[in-house]
Design a protein around this motif. Structure first.
Motif, short mmCIF file in Angstrom:
data_model
loop_
_atom_site.label_atom_id
_atom_site.label_comp_id
_atom_site.label_asym_id
_atom_site.label_seq_id
_atom_site.Cartn_x
_atom_site.Cartn_y
_atom_site.Cartn_z
N LEU A 217 -3.77 -2.39 6.92
CA LEU A 217 -4.92 -2.22 6.02
C LEU A 217 -4.67 -1.07 5.04
O LEU A 217 -4.99 -1.19 3.85
N PHE A 218 -4.10 0.01 5.52
CA PHE A 218 -3.81 1.14 4.65
C PHE A 218 -2.84 0.72 3.54
O PHE A 218 -3.00 1.11 2.38
N GLY A 219 -1.83 -0.05 3.90
CA GLY A 219 -0.83 -0.45 2.93
C GLY A 219 -1.39 -1.33 1.82
O GLY A 219 -0.92 -1.28 0.68
N LYS A 220 -2.39 -2.14 2.15
CA LYS A 220 -3.01 -2.98 1.13
C LYS A 220 -3.80 -2.17 0.11
O LYS A 220 -3.95 -2.59 -1.03
N ALA A 221 -4.30 -1.02 0.54
CA ALA A 221 -5.16 -0.22 -0.33
C ALA A 221 -4.42 0.87 -1.09
O ALA A 221 -4.89 1.32 -2.14
N THR A 222 -3.27 1.30 -0.60
CA THR A 222 -2.59 2.47 -1.15
C THR A 222 -1.71 2.08 -2.34
O THR A 222 -0.86 1.20 -2.23
N LYS A 223 -1.89 2.77 -3.44
CA LYS A 223 -1.12 2.50 -4.65
C LYS A 223 -0.07 3.57 -4.93
O LYS A 223 0.86 3.35 -5.70
N MET A 224 -0.20 4.75 -4.35
CA MET A 224 0.73 5.85 -4.61
C MET A 224 1.97 5.73 -3.73
O MET A 224 1.92 5.10 -2.66
N PRO A 225 3.09 6.33 -4.13
CA PRO A 225 4.29 6.33 -3.27
C PRO A 225 4.06 7.13 -1.99
O PRO A 225 3.37 8.15 -2.01
N THR A 226 4.65 6.66 -0.91
CA THR A 226 4.59 7.39 0.35
C THR A 226 5.99 7.47 0.96
O THR A 226 6.80 6.56 0.81
N LEU A 227 6.24 8.56 1.64
CA LEU A 227 7.50 8.76 2.36
C LEU A 227 7.19 8.95 3.83
O LEU A 227 6.39 9.82 4.20
N TRP A 228 7.83 8.14 4.68
CA TRP A 228 7.62 8.19 6.13
C TRP A 228 8.88 8.78 6.77
O TRP A 228 9.99 8.29 6.57
N LEU A 229 8.69 9.82 7.59
CA LEU A 229 9.80 10.53 8.21
C LEU A 229 9.60 10.58 9.73
O LEU A 229 8.62 11.17 10.21
N TYR A 230 10.52 9.96 10.46
CA TYR A 230 10.47 9.92 11.93
C TYR A 230 11.87 10.19 12.47
O TYR A 230 12.87 9.91 11.79
N ALA A 231 11.94 10.68 13.71
CA ALA A 231 13.22 10.88 14.38
C ALA A 231 13.39 9.85 15.50
O ALA A 231 12.41 9.41 16.12
N PHE A 246 5.56 0.89 9.74
CA PHE A 246 5.98 0.98 8.34
C PHE A 246 6.07 -0.40 7.69
O PHE A 246 5.62 -0.59 6.55
N ALA A 247 6.63 -1.36 8.41
CA ALA A 247 6.77 -2.71 7.85
C ALA A 247 5.41 -3.30 7.53
O ALA A 247 5.24 -3.97 6.50
N ALA A 248 4.44 -3.08 8.41
CA ALA A 248 3.10 -3.60 8.17
C ALA A 248 2.48 -2.93 6.94
O ALA A 248 1.85 -3.59 6.11
N PHE A 249 2.67 -1.63 6.81
CA PHE A 249 2.15 -0.90 5.65
C PHE A 249 2.79 -1.39 4.36
O PHE A 249 2.09 -1.72 3.39
N LYS A 250 4.10 -1.49 4.36
CA LYS A 250 4.81 -1.86 3.15
C LYS A 250 4.53 -3.30 2.74
O LYS A 250 4.57 -3.64 1.54
N ALA A 251 4.21 -4.17 3.71
CA ALA A 251 3.91 -5.57 3.41
C ALA A 251 2.70 -5.71 2.50
O ALA A 251 2.54 -6.73 1.82
N GLY A 252 1.85 -4.68 2.47
CA GLY A 252 0.68 -4.72 1.60
C GLY A 252 1.01 -4.47 0.15
O GLY A 252 0.11 -4.55 -0.70
N GLY A 253 2.26 -4.17 -0.14
CA GLY A 253 2.66 -3.95 -1.52
C GLY A 253 2.72 -2.51 -1.95
O GLY A 253 3.02 -2.21 -3.10
N SER A 254 2.42 -1.60 -1.05
CA SER A 254 2.44 -0.18 -1.39
C SER A 254 3.88 0.30 -1.55
O SER A 254 4.75 -0.09 -0.77
N PRO A 255 4.17 1.14 -2.56
CA PRO A 255 5.53 1.66 -2.74
C PRO A 255 5.85 2.71 -1.68
O PRO A 255 5.39 3.85 -1.76
N ALA A 256 6.59 2.33 -0.66
CA ALA A 256 6.81 3.20 0.49
C ALA A 256 8.27 3.20 0.89
O ALA A 256 9.00 2.23 0.67
#
Length: 296
Positions: A217-231, A246-256
């Motif tokens: 849901l977040f990914g569908k709404a977010t228009k700004m670039p995001t950077l995800w950092l995990y170890a 991340f895959a679910a978020f990016k599937a919404g079209g958000s630049p991530a």
């Protein structure tokens, strides 16, 4: 995956994640502790925050930081530093100011805990149905109010704001990014998530599929670039769940972009932001350039 080179606030100054207490370092700028009256969900709320400002009058680009969540109530109330001094100084060296509110239920702000997802564990089994939406919504409310306050300050560049958070603060930051506030150029998620149990069920979150749907849901709404950092050795979520989130978020079209780093040596990878700077510094530096945080 290659990273990018890539509510109004009634706020006025009264006085000048799971985050842990930290002693001062002599060679690092220490925070100014401020007390703000913010409209959190339309309720006047006194919120303590840590503020770091570069020399001069500004205006400066700003990072709004969201802290994590400790496991026990006492640990949450004992929290001293909503952002570690060392990481705040990473931003100061770039000429960026940092505002890190201590949300209700934590540290000097105190008050009721509004962020419990009810992800109750019994040994290595989680039988609850957690409400990560409740955690994200209630945590976001304080960040929204703090952002509104910051945007009214003459020393803040309202067109150069970056959101950042760690652990539950990373989840909070992505929730705030869905608002696409004018002047906010991007969001950085360090080890974002909720519902972990590193002691009895290391590498697992409670019902991680519920977070997958929330991130979708977040990914569908977010228009700004995001950077995800995990170890890879994150003891709260492991290495697989964040990839699904991340895959679910990016599937919404958000630049991530996602960077899954190598393990943080000698530490739980959940502490990537604090103890793994060589693993993420280049990616974050590139992201800062990509979003134009330091542009004239």
């Amino acid at each position: 995956m290659t990273p990018f080179r890539c509510c109004a606030a009634l706020a006025f100054l009264l006085t000048t994640c799971a985050a842990t207490a930290q002693g001062p370092a002599a060679d690092l700028q220490q925070p100014e502790t401020i007390r703000l009256t913010l409209a959190v969900d339309s309720q006047p709320t006194e919120v303590v925050a840590h503020l770091y400002k570069p020399p001069g009058d500004g205006p400066f680009p700003l990072v709004l930081f969201a802290h994590g969540r400790a496991a026990t109530r006492q640990e949450r109330l004992d929290m001293k530093f909503p952002i570690r001094v060392g990481h705040a100084n990473y931003w100061l060296r770039k000429g960026v100011a940092v505002l890190a509110p201590i949300r209700p239920g934590y540290g000097e702000t105190g008050g009721d805990d509004r962020e419990d997802s009810v992800s109750n564990w019994h040994g290595d089994q989680c039988h609850a149905v957690p409400s990560y939406e409740r955690t994200a919504d209630n945590a976001r409310a304080t960040q929204v109010a703090a952002l509104s306050w910051a945007r009214q300050q003459p020393w803040v560049r309202r067109d150069r704001v970056l959101l950042e958070g760690q652990s539950v603060g990373g989840l909070t930051t992505l929730a705030l990014a869905t608002f696409n506030t004018p002047g906010v150029v991007g969001a950085v998620n360090f080890a974002g998530g909720a519902g972990g149990n590193p002691n009895e069920a290391p590498g697992r979150s409670c019902k991680p599929e519920r977070l997958t749907e929330l991130y979708r849901l977040f990914g569908k709404a977010t228009k700004m670039p995001t950077l995800w950092l995990y170890a890879k050795n994150d003891l709260y979520w492991g290495r697989e769940a964040p990839v699904h989130w991340f895959a679910a978020f990016k599937a919404g079209g958000s630049p991530a972009a996602l960077l899954m780093t190598e393990p943080v040596e000698g530490s739980d990878g959940h502490q990537l932001i604090h103890r793994g700077a060589p693993l993420w510094r280049s990616a974050l530096d590139d992201f800062v350039k990509q979003v134009g945080l330091l542009a004239p």
